[in-house]
Write a protein that holds these residues in place. Structure first.
Motif, PDB file in Angstrom:
ATOM      1  N   PHE A  81     -10.202   3.297 -45.534  1.00 23.30           N
ATOM      2  CA  PHE A  81     -10.692   4.170 -44.466  1.00 23.30           C
ATOM      3  C   PHE A  81     -10.166   3.536 -43.336  1.00 23.30           C
ATOM      4  O   PHE A  81     -10.125   2.343 -43.465  1.00 23.30           O
ATOM      5  CB  PHE A  81     -12.091   4.468 -44.696  1.00 23.30           C
ATOM      6  CG  PHE A  81     -13.057   3.329 -44.616  1.00 23.30           C
ATOM      7  CD1 PHE A  81     -13.390   3.076 -43.256  1.00 23.30           C
ATOM      8  CD2 PHE A  81     -13.568   2.611 -45.632  1.00 23.30           C
ATOM      9  CE1 PHE A  81     -14.473   2.093 -43.152  1.00 23.30           C
ATOM     10  CE2 PHE A  81     -14.235   1.603 -45.451  1.00 23.30           C
ATOM     11  CZ  PHE A  81     -14.763   1.354 -44.335  1.00 23.30           C
ATOM     12  N   VAL A  82     -10.177   4.231 -42.252  1.00 22.63           N
ATOM     13  CA  VAL A  82     -10.047   3.585 -40.830  1.00 22.63           C
ATOM     14  C   VAL A  82     -11.314   3.196 -40.167  1.00 22.63           C
ATOM     15  O   VAL A  82     -12.194   3.966 -40.508  1.00 22.63           O
ATOM     16  CB  VAL A  82      -9.149   4.661 -40.084  1.00 22.63           C
ATOM     17  CG1 VAL A  82      -8.932   4.008 -38.778  1.00 22.63           C
ATOM     18  CG2 VAL A  82      -7.832   5.151 -40.777  1.00 22.63           C
ATOM     19  N   VAL A  83     -11.318   2.207 -39.404  1.00 22.60           N
ATOM     20  CA  VAL A  83     -12.428   1.610 -38.581  1.00 22.60           C
ATOM     21  C   VAL A  83     -12.006   1.537 -37.203  1.00 22.60           C
ATOM     22  O   VAL A  83     -10.841   0.967 -36.929  1.00 22.60           O
ATOM     23  CB  VAL A  83     -13.140   0.602 -39.178  1.00 22.60           C
ATOM     24  CG1 VAL A  83     -12.078  -0.825 -39.036  1.00 22.60           C
ATOM     25  CG2 VAL A  83     -14.329   0.234 -38.435  1.00 22.60           C
ATOM     26  N   VAL A  84     -12.691   2.058 -36.323  1.00 21.64           N
ATOM     27  CA  VAL A  84     -12.496   2.042 -34.814  1.00 21.64           C
ATOM     28  C   VAL A  84     -13.799   1.051 -34.343  1.00 21.64           C
ATOM     29  O   VAL A  84     -14.625   1.772 -34.368  1.00 21.64           O
ATOM     30  CB  VAL A  84     -12.393   3.341 -34.167  1.00 21.64           C
ATOM     31  CG1 VAL A  84     -12.443   3.011 -32.466  1.00 21.64           C
ATOM     32  CG2 VAL A  84     -10.989   3.954 -34.677  1.00 21.64           C
ATOM     33  N   PHE A  85     -13.583   0.139 -33.252  1.00 20.83           N
ATOM     34  CA  PHE A  85     -14.502  -0.674 -32.730  1.00 20.83           C
ATOM     35  C   PHE A  85     -14.299  -0.088 -31.106  1.00 20.83           C
ATOM     36  O   PHE A  85     -13.261  -0.913 -30.593  1.00 20.83           O
ATOM     37  CB  PHE A  85     -14.298  -2.116 -32.869  1.00 20.83           C
ATOM     38  CG  PHE A  85     -14.587  -2.478 -34.021  1.00 20.83           C
ATOM     39  CD1 PHE A  85     -16.183  -2.795 -34.500  1.00 20.83           C
ATOM     40  CD2 PHE A  85     -13.768  -2.827 -35.036  1.00 20.83           C
ATOM     41  CE1 PHE A  85     -16.639  -3.175 -35.897  1.00 20.83           C
ATOM     42  CE2 PHE A  85     -13.966  -3.270 -36.330  1.00 20.83           C
ATOM     43  CZ  PHE A  85     -15.525  -3.355 -36.708  1.00 20.83           C
ATOM     44  N   PRO A  86     -14.949   0.893 -30.651  1.00 20.19           N
ATOM     45  CA  PRO A  86     -14.651   1.208 -29.211  1.00 20.19           C
ATOM     46  C   PRO A  86     -15.262   0.240 -28.141  1.00 20.19           C
ATOM     47  O   PRO A  86     -16.335  -0.558 -28.649  1.00 20.19           O
ATOM     48  CB  PRO A  86     -15.270   2.602 -29.125  1.00 20.19           C
ATOM     49  CG  PRO A  86     -16.411   2.594 -30.176  1.00 20.19           C
ATOM     50  CD  PRO A  86     -16.101   1.651 -31.225  1.00 20.19           C
ATOM     51  N   ASN A  87     -14.793   0.264 -26.853  1.00 21.32           N
ATOM     52  CA  ASN A  87     -15.303  -0.494 -25.804  1.00 21.32           C
ATOM     53  C   ASN A  87     -16.150   0.330 -24.999  1.00 21.32           C
ATOM     54  O   ASN A  87     -15.481   1.345 -24.388  1.00 21.32           O
ATOM     55  CB  ASN A  87     -14.211  -1.197 -25.151  1.00 21.32           C
ATOM     56  CG  ASN A  87     -13.929  -2.554 -25.799  1.00 21.32           C
ATOM     57  OD1 ASN A  87     -14.661  -3.214 -26.117  1.00 21.32           O
ATOM     58  ND2 ASN A  87     -12.647  -2.637 -26.117  1.00 21.32           N
ATOM     59  N   GLY A  88     -17.291   0.080 -24.701  1.00 18.58           N
ATOM     60  CA  GLY A  88     -18.095   0.703 -23.678  1.00 18.58           C
ATOM     61  C   GLY A  88     -17.811   0.244 -22.302  1.00 18.58           C
ATOM     62  O   GLY A  88     -17.341  -0.696 -22.047  1.00 18.58           O
ATOM     63  N   ILE A  89     -18.308   1.189 -21.361  1.00 14.98           N
ATOM     64  CA  ILE A  89     -17.710   0.929 -20.043  1.00 14.98           C
ATOM     65  C   ILE A  89     -18.902  -0.086 -19.556  1.00 14.98           C
ATOM     66  O   ILE A  89     -20.061   0.100 -19.643  1.00 14.98           O
ATOM     67  CB  ILE A  89     -17.835   2.019 -19.270  1.00 14.98           C
ATOM     68  CG1 ILE A  89     -16.718   3.021 -19.537  1.00 14.98           C
ATOM     69  CG2 ILE A  89     -17.800   1.878 -17.517  1.00 14.98           C
ATOM     70  CD1 ILE A  89     -16.571   4.482 -18.698  1.00 14.98           C
TER      71      ILE A  89
END
Length: 595
Positions: A81-89
């Motif tokens: 599966f794919v994992v995404v770690f997003p960055n908050g503002i």
């Protein structure tokens, strides 16, 4: 040299596989890290995991999701599966608006285009403030996220559940030593969703989870559509992500999420009544106790077809089959014990879904009403409280103020736990605790007879003491049939660690003249901030009216007659009009109910 180069090459390969990328959302460039395993294939799942306040995606990925043996990338490689770690503002998240909700939507859309992920298997989690955002997303995009996994974070202002959403699968992970988002706030947040999902209010607990002595898994479920709410409790862990080999957070999240998908082909079914955990307590002669009928109602639909039938079961016993709305059945003549009531929906393709609730039927001769005073900060099932401002119903947990069970630690102490309630306004009957109201989840049925209520009561913060009224009321909790006033002589002193002696046990005797549902009500004094602590409450039936003998109604007692109570004690009555309302034996022959 080769021994040094090899791990360096492996580290560079891992770094290259975790790609930093950008996407424009509402006119703002947003960044994230994404990892996609080799040979991913199509229609694979996606996990989005949000960092904590003042952190970023790199820190979350490289610090909090790695140890010497396990990494999130390894979990992804194995499960594909794919994992995404997003960055908050500004290294934070919008936990009340749509700014970051739109960011998550954009990430999903891009992953569909870029990696052909399965929209029906998208999962969202987050640490600390990311966990708070995860709870926010439960209400905002339940149609896009199949399961949610908050870690060490919950809504600080209190959780809410949007009644229009589907049942929401939740795995919450939290350390008991967390000093930032304290562990005591976890249960109140989960309770909202446990109730929303129709899950049992009592959890199933696995200690030493995965063989790890510091882990305990709590499970509430299954609820509607088979959904579960889970809490992974980590003893003494602080405000960080658990990376133990036995309990690795990334792996636990995946093992939970993989069970859920949005594209259910099976029908949806949920039981709307009775509530799970409901209890019916019924007093009556041995072998003659009966319980009121229980009406079971359910809702059912099918997104890709139609519901052909809904079958209702008590355990394995079929109660009714409904082929059209309304879906309902009645459980009659049930025996004492625990009953699992099920609704099984079958669609036009022959696929089925099941919803279940547990109800308990008890037929005691003596019943400890205070038996569930075992948890500080909770309001036990069966109880309802009111302090002239706030009405609470059990089961509830996480209360730090107001009516709740208090745990006492002083030595000596009269009892370990007691139910505290108060009267803020000072008006009569505006501060109370009641057992048996319908919204409390317990019904108390009493057959005609003589009863005894034993109790231990004291004041919490009333140095001059305050009267406490005990009342037996009809099921609606409004009409009293018997009452007694008691003035405590022990005041604990407003501190749970204070020492206090055990209050002397008191006895309240009363007669029930008609079989029906009743409420045990306790009122604090008609004074501002009057209070009461109930430490013991035991209800017993000392005798019952023989159901084979008719009961004659009588407005006034008969002069020159000898009366006996239901325990066979001769009453010395010089003036018959002095007899209180109740049931009596007259002249050793007939039973009279004096109104």
């Amino acid at each position: 040299m080769k021994q040094i180069l090899f791990p360096l090459i492996m580290l560079m390969a891992a770094a290259l596989s975790m790609k930093a990328d950008n996407i424009t959302v509402d006119g703002t460039s947003r960044s994230y890290n994404v990892y996609a395993p080799k040979n991913l294939g199509e229609n694979r799942p996606l996990l989005i995991f949000c960092h904590g306040y003042n952190q970023d995606a790199n820190w979350m990925q490289n610090s909090e999701f790695k140890n010497d043996k396990v990494s999130m990338e390894k979990v992804c490689d194995t499960a594909k599966f794919v994992v995404v770690f997003p960055n908050g503002i500004n290294k934070s998240w919008d936990t009340s608006g749509n700014r970051d909700i739109n960011f998550v939507k954009a990430i999903i859309n891009k992953m569909v285009t870029q990696h052909k992920i399965d929209r029906n298997r998208v999962y969202l989690g987050g640490f600390s403030m990311g966990g708070m955002f995860t709870y926010h997303a439960m209400n905002q995009i339940p149609d896009l996220i199949a399961a949610f996994c908050p870690v060490s974070g919950y809504p600080m202002g209190g959780a809410t559940a949007n009644a229009k959403t589907r049942p929401i699968p939740i795995l919450h992970i939290h350390g008991t030593g967390d000093g930032t988002c304290t562990f005591s706030g976890v249960q109140p947040a989960l309770n909202v969703w446990i109730k929303h999902n129709g899950c049992p209010t009592k959890d199933k607990v696995v200690s030493k989870y995965n063989g790890f002595s510091g882990a305990k898994m709590h499970t509430w479920g299954p609820g509607n559509d088979g959904v579960e709410v889970k809490l992974l409790e980590l003893a003494d862990k602080g405000h960080w992500i658990c990376k133990e080999t036995q309990v690795y957070t990334g792996k636990e999240i995946w093992n939970f999420c993989k069970n859920y998908s949005l594209n259910k082909t099976t029908p949806n079914v949920s039981i709307t009544a009775p509530k799970t955990g409901q209890k019916l307590v019924s007093f009556g002669p041995k072998g003659e106790t009966t319980f009121a009928d229980i009406t079971i109602t359910a809702t059912a639909d099918d997104s890709n077809g139609s519901v052909e039938k809904v079958e209702f079961y008590d355990g394995a016993t079929l109660l009714a089959t409904c082929t059209a709305k309304p879906y309902k059945a009645t459980l009659t003549g049930a025996k004492a014990g625990k009953h699992t009531l099920k609704a099984v929906a079958t669609d036009n393709d022959g696929e089925t879904s099941t919803a279940s609730v547990e109800v308990t039927l008890q037929a005691p001769s003596s019943f400890t009403v205070s038996s569930e005073f075992t948890e500080g900060g909770a309001l036990p099932a069966g109880w309802t409280t009111y302090d002239s401002q706030d009405r609470r119903t059990g089961y509830g947990n996480g209360f730090t103020q107001g009516c709740r069970v208090l745990q006492f630690t002083g030595s000596p102490r009269g009892f370990n736990y007691g139910l505290y309630f108060r009267n803020i306004s000072g008006k009569a009957h505006q501060g109370w605790a009641k057992y048996g109201l319908s919204d409390g989840g317990t019904t108390l049925t009493l057959a005609p007879g003589h009863y005894m209520l034993k109790y231990k009561i004291c004041n919490w913060n009333m140095s001059d003491y305050g009267d406490v009224e005990l009342s037996i009321e009809k099921g609606t909790g409004s009409t009293s049939i018997a009452s007694q006033t008691y003035r405590p002589n022990i005041n604990i002193g407003n501190v749970a660690s204070n020492s206090f002696n055990s209050p002397e046990q008191q006895t309240f005797e009363f007669d029930i003249t008609e079989k029906g549902d009743y409420v045990i009500a306790i009122y604090s004094a008609a004074a501002e901030w009057s209070d009461c602590i109930v430490g013991q409450l035991i209800l017993s039936a000392t005798s019952f009216v023989d159901t084979g003998i008719g009961i004659t109604n009588c407005q006034q007692p008969v002069a020159n007659s000898q009366y006996y109570d239901l325990q066979g004690r001769k009453l010395s009555v010089s003036n018959p009009s002095g007899l209180r309302k109740g049931i009596y034996i007259k002249d050793g022959k007939k039973i009279f109910k004096l109104r």
